[in-house]
Design a protein around this motif. Structure first.
Motif, PDB file in Angstrom:
ATOM      1  N   HIS A   1       0.834  -1.136  -0.164  1.00 21.21           N
ATOM      2  CA  HIS A   1       0.126   0.039   0.242  1.00 21.21           C
ATOM      3  C   HIS A   1       0.878   1.164   0.079  1.00 21.21           C
ATOM      4  O   HIS A   1       0.703   2.088  -0.778  1.00 21.21           O
ATOM      5  CB  HIS A   1      -0.803  -0.249   1.199  1.00 21.21           C
ATOM      6  CG  HIS A   1      -1.764   0.642   1.860  1.00 21.21           C
ATOM      7  ND1 HIS A   1      -2.781   0.584   2.016  1.00 21.21           N
ATOM      8  CD2 HIS A   1      -1.172   1.902   2.411  1.00 21.21           C
ATOM      9  CE1 HIS A   1      -3.296   1.702   2.647  1.00 21.21           C
ATOM     10  NE2 HIS A   1      -2.344   2.426   2.964  1.00 21.21           N
TER      11      HIS A   1
ATOM     12  N   GLU B   1      -3.109   7.982   7.119  1.00 16.67           N
ATOM     13  CA  GLU B   1      -3.676   6.730   6.644  1.00 16.67           C
ATOM     14  C   GLU B   1      -3.457   5.629   7.619  1.00 16.67           C
ATOM     15  O   GLU B   1      -3.055   4.666   7.576  1.00 16.67           O
ATOM     16  CB  GLU B   1      -2.649   6.434   5.369  1.00 16.67           C
ATOM     17  CG  GLU B   1      -3.151   7.364   4.044  1.00 16.67           C
ATOM     18  CD  GLU B   1      -4.728   7.721   3.887  1.00 16.67           C
ATOM     19  OE1 GLU B   1      -5.196   6.851   3.194  1.00 16.67           O
ATOM     20  OE2 GLU B   1      -4.818   8.884   3.963  1.00 16.67           O
TER      21      GLU B   1
ATOM     22  N   GLU C   1      -8.041   4.541   9.314  1.00 21.64           N
ATOM     23  CA  GLU C   1      -8.766   3.444   9.050  1.00 21.64           C
ATOM     24  C   GLU C   1      -8.596   1.937   8.993  1.00 21.64           C
ATOM     25  O   GLU C   1      -9.055   1.136   8.858  1.00 21.64           O
ATOM     26  CB  GLU C   1      -9.005   3.755   7.216  1.00 21.64           C
ATOM     27  CG  GLU C   1      -7.587   3.152   6.694  1.00 21.64           C
ATOM     28  CD  GLU C   1      -6.708   4.689   6.549  1.00 21.64           C
ATOM     29  OE1 GLU C   1      -6.986   5.491   7.273  1.00 21.64           O
ATOM     30  OE2 GLU C   1      -5.688   4.656   5.689  1.00 21.64           O
ATOM     31  N   HIS C   2      -7.338   1.925   9.679  1.00 22.49           N
ATOM     32  CA  HIS C   2      -6.734   0.600  10.159  1.00 22.49           C
ATOM     33  C   HIS C   2      -7.154   0.343  11.593  1.00 22.49           C
ATOM     34  O   HIS C   2      -6.678  -0.546  12.126  1.00 22.49           O
ATOM     35  CB  HIS C   2      -5.158   0.387  10.092  1.00 22.49           C
ATOM     36  CG  HIS C   2      -4.862   0.512   8.551  1.00 22.49           C
ATOM     37  ND1 HIS C   2      -4.762  -0.391   7.878  1.00 22.49           N
ATOM     38  CD2 HIS C   2      -4.676   1.613   7.756  1.00 22.49           C
ATOM     39  CE1 HIS C   2      -4.386   0.099   6.389  1.00 22.49           C
ATOM     40  NE2 HIS C   2      -4.345   1.160   6.218  1.00 22.49           N
TER      41      HIS C   2
ATOM     42  N   HIS D   1      -8.689  -2.069   5.909  1.00 26.63           N
ATOM     43  CA  HIS D   1      -9.368  -1.058   6.212  1.00 26.63           C
ATOM     44  C   HIS D   1     -10.684  -1.351   6.921  1.00 26.63           C
ATOM     45  O   HIS D   1     -11.475  -1.943   6.632  1.00 26.63           O
ATOM     46  CB  HIS D   1      -9.728  -0.181   5.149  1.00 26.63           C
ATOM     47  CG  HIS D   1      -8.652   0.724   4.402  1.00 26.63           C
ATOM     48  ND1 HIS D   1      -8.727   1.421   3.152  1.00 26.63           N
ATOM     49  CD2 HIS D   1      -7.375   0.751   4.868  1.00 26.63           C
ATOM     50  CE1 HIS D   1      -7.418   1.911   3.152  1.00 26.63           C
ATOM     51  NE2 HIS D   1      -6.691   1.327   3.713  1.00 26.63           N
TER      52      HIS D   1
HETATM   53 ZN    ZN Z   1      -4.981   2.562   4.459  1.00 27.01          ZN
END
Ligand code: ZN
Ligand code: ZN
Length: 563
Positions: free
Chosen positions: A396, A474, A477-478, A524
């Motif tokens: 990612h 980022e 979302e995890h 996610h």
């Molecule tokens: Zn992510």
């Protein structure tokens, strides 16, 4: 404090303490010539075999090292598991004091097997090679697993057929005997051992261990070795008194049965948390588990325990003779709170119980959607495991390195810059990923920047520090539990500091959500809107200062002067 760090963290069993106090009367002959020492040796022989030769020492490392000193020459070697206490927890004492090489073997569960050992018995009689002369196994192992009697016999046969000795590190031999429902003799000398390090401290003693030889043919000269190695206790009766207590009324067995039972209970309870994975069979008094990395340090704030394998996010939890069911239920409940496990079905952020159930397009995944704060999270059974998460994370980041990432960082920085440039001197990039791109950009701007990432920069550099800026790109979302992370951020934020988060805001529409590209990433699991962050921030006296349309949210303390 209650601790699951080690069976050494518990105190002394009351019977043992009482025995020490009882021994503290009148005068007595020193260096083991007293009645208590003779009695303790007798009790140990009753349990290990009449021909045994027993020597008390101060600690477990000494018991192991002196077992080797007694039987090996410096050009000889000990074959052991790479995870053995000998190899990992004795600071090189075996090598320093015996001059013998340790030949270590990787194992999956801490247990050696004849097949694994055999290739290392080589170079015999060749002067260029170290001469393997001892196999050392740990019972129960450092992974809390237990050798069966048959497994020990097979290793002993292999050892003896090549003229090697079999040593057993029995720091937790009691837990193994309790698990196997066997006598101490059956699992040691009865199974072919030649020398045993007998534990005590981990099973309720104040201090004191012993070296036990199969018979006097093995122990010749050992009294000199012990003295020369500074392990001869002058007031030996106080070690002996403790062993008398341990071997009276089967206290050793009661303690071991109890700590084993507590480990099983702990494991059973932890298994109920979908985000936790038990990694080893629970046979003695330890539980090995993978806990999501963001939450370990938060759980540790209340209960101490060790991270066993940082890369795998695997921890070790030990129980002991005085661990209670109450200790376990409080620990598990605390862990559930931190990870954010649903005890009842309500929104983790705003406590709303009116949750809508929505799906992805193929209807293979179920999500809970809180209409009050906008938070959406995946059903717990669909949570990714750690390996999957790490792999995905690597992909990612690399994939986005060339496309969206630098642009996203530039956007974020210009938002921060436009609004808050002057006062930022220090920053923490939380969840920086494999390459600290953003941190480097911040450093270029003269901002002193720390990084943390559970996989790639696991040292918790932020502890005892506060920052003007915390960036978290980022990551949200995890998260299973964004509340715990927001709480952590608040704790480490300076008075006029800001938190800069990026995560893509969801479309606030269940049909569009089902089609949304962002949910296709298996890792996610949590999705937000502006409103979700407003709720989340307000839990800790914070407020949203700015949200961009797509993915940036800036949070600060309420009344922060934001210019
Ligand atoms: Zn992510
Ligand atoms: Zn909510």
């Amino acid at each position: 404090m209650r601790s699951f760090a080690s069976d050494n963290n518990s105190g002394v069993h009351p019977n043992v303490m009482e025995a020490i106090i009882k021994a503290n009367s009148d005068h007595s002959i020193a260096y083991g010539g007293d009645d208590l020492t003779l009695k303790a040796i007798d009790l140990i022989k009753n349990n290990f075999g009449k021909d045994c030769d027993v020597f008390f020492v101060f600690n477990g490392t000494a018991a192991n090292v002196l077992s080797i000193s007694a039987l090996l020459k410096p050009y000889e070697a000990v074959i052991c598991a790479s995870t053995s206490h000998l190899n990992t927890d004795e600071c090189g004492a075996p090598e320093k004091n015996t001059h013998c090489k340790l030949i270590t073997i990787e194992t999956k569960n801490g247990k050696l097997t004849p097949d694994a050992i055999e290739p290392y018995i080589k170079g015999i009689d060749n002067e260029h090679h170290v001469q393997p002369k001892m196999i050392s196994i740990t019972q129960s192992t450092e992974y809390g697993t237990v050798y069966t009697i048959d497994e020990i016999k097979k290793i002993a046969e292999l050892a003896h057929s090549h003229n090697l000795y079999l040593h057993i590190d029995g720091a937790r031999i009691y837990n193994a005997a309790a698990h196997l429902n066997a006598t101490l003799k059956d699992i040691t000398f009865g199974a072919g051992a030649d020398v045993v390090s007998l534990g005590g401290t981990k099973n309720g003693l104040l201090f004191g261990e012993a070296v036990i030889f199969k018979n006097i043919q093995y122990s010749g000269g050992f009294k000199f070795i012990r003295k020369q190695s500074m392990q001869l206790a002058s007031k030996m009766r106080f070690i002996a008194a403790q062993f008398i207590a341990l071997f009276s009324d089967d206290l050793w067995l009661k303690n071991a049965l109890h700590s084993n039972k507590m480990a099983r209970l702990l494991s059973d309870e932890l298994k109920k948390i979908p985000q936790i994975k038990i990694t080893q069979n629970v046979e003695a008094n330890s539980v090995f588990a993978i806990i999501p990395p963001y939450y370990i340090s938060l759980i540790q704030q209340k209960y101490f325990f060790y991270v066993w394998n940082e890369k795998k996010s695997e921890v070790r939890l030990m129980t002991s003779f005085d661990t209670t069911e109450e200790d376990i239920s409080s620990f598990v409940s605390h862990t559930m709170d931190i990870i954010g496990v649903e005890k009842e079905n309500k929104c983790k952020i705003c406590d709303n119980i009116d949750l809508e159930i929505i799906f992805n397009k193929k209807k293979t995944k179920k999500y809970f959607y809180c209409k009050k704060c906008g938070y959406i999270y995946v059903e717990p059974t669909k949570l990714p495991d750690i390996d999957q998460e790490k792999q995905r994370y690597l992909l990612h980041n690399n994939a986005e390195e060339n496309s969206g990432y630098p642009e996203m960082f530039e956007n974020l920085l210009s938002v921060i810059n436009d609004w808050h440039n002057e006062s930022i001197k220090t920053a923490l990039d939380f969840g920086c990923g494999p390459t600290p791109v953003l941190a480097n950009l911040l450093r270029k701007r003269g901002i002193e920047t720390d990084i943390y990432d559970p996989f790639f920069a696991p040292e918790k550099v932020y502890e005892n520090k506060t920052y003007d800026l915390i960036t978290c790109t980022e990551v949200f979302e995890h998260l299973f539990n964004p509340v715990a992370i927001m709480e952590l951020f608040e704790k480490h934020l300076n008075k006029n500091g800001i938190i800069a988060i990026t995560t893509h805001f969801h479309p606030s529409d269940s049909e569009k959500f089902a089609e949304w590209w962002y949910i296709r990433d298996e890792t996610h699991i949590s999705f937000y809107t502006h409103k979700t962050f407003e709720y989340l921030a307000s839990l800790f006296g914070l407020e949203v200062l700015l949200c961009t349309r797509k993915n940036i949210c800036i949070i600060g303390k309420t009344n922060t002067k934001f210019y």
